[in-house]
Design an enzyme around this catalytic site. Structure first.
Site, mmCIF file in Angstrom:
data_model
loop_
_atom_site.group_PDB
_atom_site.id
_atom_site.type_symbol
_atom_site.label_atom_id
_atom_site.label_comp_id
_atom_site.label_asym_id
_atom_site.label_seq_id
_atom_site.Cartn_x
_atom_site.Cartn_y
_atom_site.Cartn_z
ATOM 1 N N ASP A 1 -13.661 -0.393 -1.732
ATOM 2 C CA ASP A 1 -12.382 -0.921 -1.248
ATOM 3 C C ASP A 1 -11.210 -0.296 -1.994
ATOM 4 O O ASP A 1 -10.712 -0.867 -2.954
ATOM 5 C CB ASP A 1 -12.395 -2.441 -1.430
ATOM 6 C CG ASP A 1 -11.256 -3.139 -0.714
ATOM 7 O OD1 ASP A 1 -10.632 -2.518 0.165
ATOM 8 O OD2 ASP A 1 -10.985 -4.298 -1.044
ATOM 9 N N GLU B 1 -1.910 -3.696 -1.658
ATOM 10 C CA GLU B 1 -2.581 -4.418 -0.580
ATOM 11 C C GLU B 1 -3.379 -5.603 -1.111
ATOM 12 O O GLU B 1 -3.590 -6.587 -0.406
ATOM 13 C CB GLU B 1 -3.507 -3.465 0.180
ATOM 14 C CG GLU B 1 -4.097 -4.032 1.470
ATOM 15 C CD GLU B 1 -5.420 -4.760 1.278
ATOM 16 O OE1 GLU B 1 -5.887 -5.403 2.238
ATOM 17 O OE2 GLU B 1 -5.998 -4.676 0.169
ATOM 18 N N ASP C 1 -4.439 0.915 -4.022
ATOM 19 C CA ASP C 1 -4.622 0.009 -5.149
ATOM 20 C C ASP C 1 -6.003 -0.622 -5.147
ATOM 21 O O ASP C 1 -6.716 -0.625 -4.131
ATOM 22 C CB ASP C 1 -3.554 -1.074 -5.157
ATOM 23 C CG ASP C 1 -3.589 -1.970 -3.925
ATOM 24 O OD1 ASP C 1 -3.772 -1.436 -2.815
ATOM 25 O OD2 ASP C 1 -3.423 -3.198 -4.071
#
Length: 366
Positions: A100, A130, A72
């Site tokens: 990320d 997350e 995610d």
């Protein structure tokens, strides 16, 4: 979208970025990853659990390495699809999740498909949610419901680390400090007791606080105690009777959560405040003395990387450390660029991290 796991991990990163996967909306990317692992790898057992994809080998090798990454991202900010460009003579890839942590995911997926003779049995975990509240975290769900999938001799989280091994992580604690006063009309303020004014000694102690530095396994962790939110006030003509400040303590992993709570209590001892812990998560010790971790350090340094540093911030390595499994953060990208509108990763870092991990995962001499 069909993912080509054997493609250059740079192209694979771009393909992953081009599948929008904001937290709670990961079904499409999870489908693509599951299909690719089932059809383009050999020797892996593949399991789907909600929007988590798990895969592992069982070759009877003496060690097991876990490669884990979240699928995610934070909300898109006009930065999907991905964009490849040249800046200051270096090629970079822009897009939500390039840092990320879809570049880290791409490295793991590519290695799973292209390493024919690994030196370790491998477990891959690609999980959802997350970037939001811990209650939704897909890795936490696996920890509760399929905990044996987390077992291994070393866990590597593909968090952005600029090609360094960022060992362990800080713990985090949030505390709400509430003051009480007496409400009154502000034109007759002497009849009241201003709760906001009572925050002053709390803020003074925070401004005078001297944070600790501690060295663990050659990694220096710096603690921090900060006010992150202040609230109070009723109306423009009312002396408030309640005010509060929320404090965040980022602590070194040699403290437990209970020790961190006790330390924060000591900082504000003697003040007339209501003390409430609102959130906490333990840190993770570096674990660099474990043989599997030492071999990773050797492989990384053989490529000229500076090697190892402490991880500032909390990551899911904590979940592995709590189970006694050494865990590190290791992936492409500058963590300072995570979540930014101009998030981008140098292509050379994707290539370098892929090469370092390939050597580690295939060299039986390490």
């Amino acid at each position: 979208m069909t993912l080509d796991l054997r493609a250059d991990p740079i192209a694979l990163t771009a393909a992953l970025v081009d599948i929008p996967s904001v937290s709670r909306d990961e079904a499409a990317i999870t489908d693509a990853v599951e299909t690719a692992l089932r059809t383009q790898t050999t020797g892996f057992e593949v399991l789907r659990h909600g929007n988590v994809v798990l895969a592992r080998t069982d070759r009877g090798l003496p060690t097991r390495v876990v490669l884990a990454g979240h699928l995610d991202t934070v909300p898109i900010a006009d930065n999907v699809p991905s964009r490849r460009t040249v800046e200051n003579g270096a090629e970079v890839l822009y897009g939500c999740g390039t840092v990320d942590m879809k570049s880290g995911d791409a490295v793991f997926l590519h290695l799973a498909a292209t390493i024919a003779e690994p030196a370790h049995d491998l477990t891959l975990i690609f999980y959802d949610c997350e970037e939001i509240a811990a209650e939704f975290n897909g890795l936490a769900a696996i920890e509760r419901e399929l905990p044996y999938w987390l077992d291994g001799d070393l866990a590597i989280l593909g968090e952005p680390s600029g090609g360094w091994i960022e060992a362990g992580c800080q713990g985090t604690l949030r505390v709400r400090l509430r003051t009480a006063g007496v409400r009154a009309h502000s034109a007759r303020s002497w009849l009241g007791d201003n709760a906001i004014h009572r925050l002053a000694p709390i803020l003074r102690r925070l401004s005078e606080y001297e944070a600790r530095r501690v060295d663990i396994d050659g990694c220096e962790y710096r603690e921090g105690l900060s006010a992150i939110r202040v609230g109070g006030g009723v109306a423009g003509n009312v002396v408030p009777d309640i005010a509060e400040v929320e404090v965040n303590f980022r602590f070194a992993p040699d403290r437990s959560v209970d020790q961190a709570v006790e330390h924060v209590r000591e900082v504000f001892a003697g003040l007339e405040v209501d003390f409430e812990v609102t959130d906490s998560a333990p840190g993770a010790l570096p674990g660099l003395t474990a043989p599997a971790a030492q071999r990773l350090v050797t492989a990384v340094r053989a490529h000229g990387s500076a090697g190892v540093r402490a991880k500032y911030g909390w990551t899911d390595v904590s979940r592995f450390a709590a189970r006694g499994i050494p865990a590190v953060n290791f992936g492409p990208g500058d963590p300072n660029l995570a979540h930014k509108r101009d998030e981008h990763v140098p292509l050379t870092q994707i290539t370098a991290v892929t090469a370092m991990l390939r050597d580690y995962l295939t060299d039986t001499a390490l």
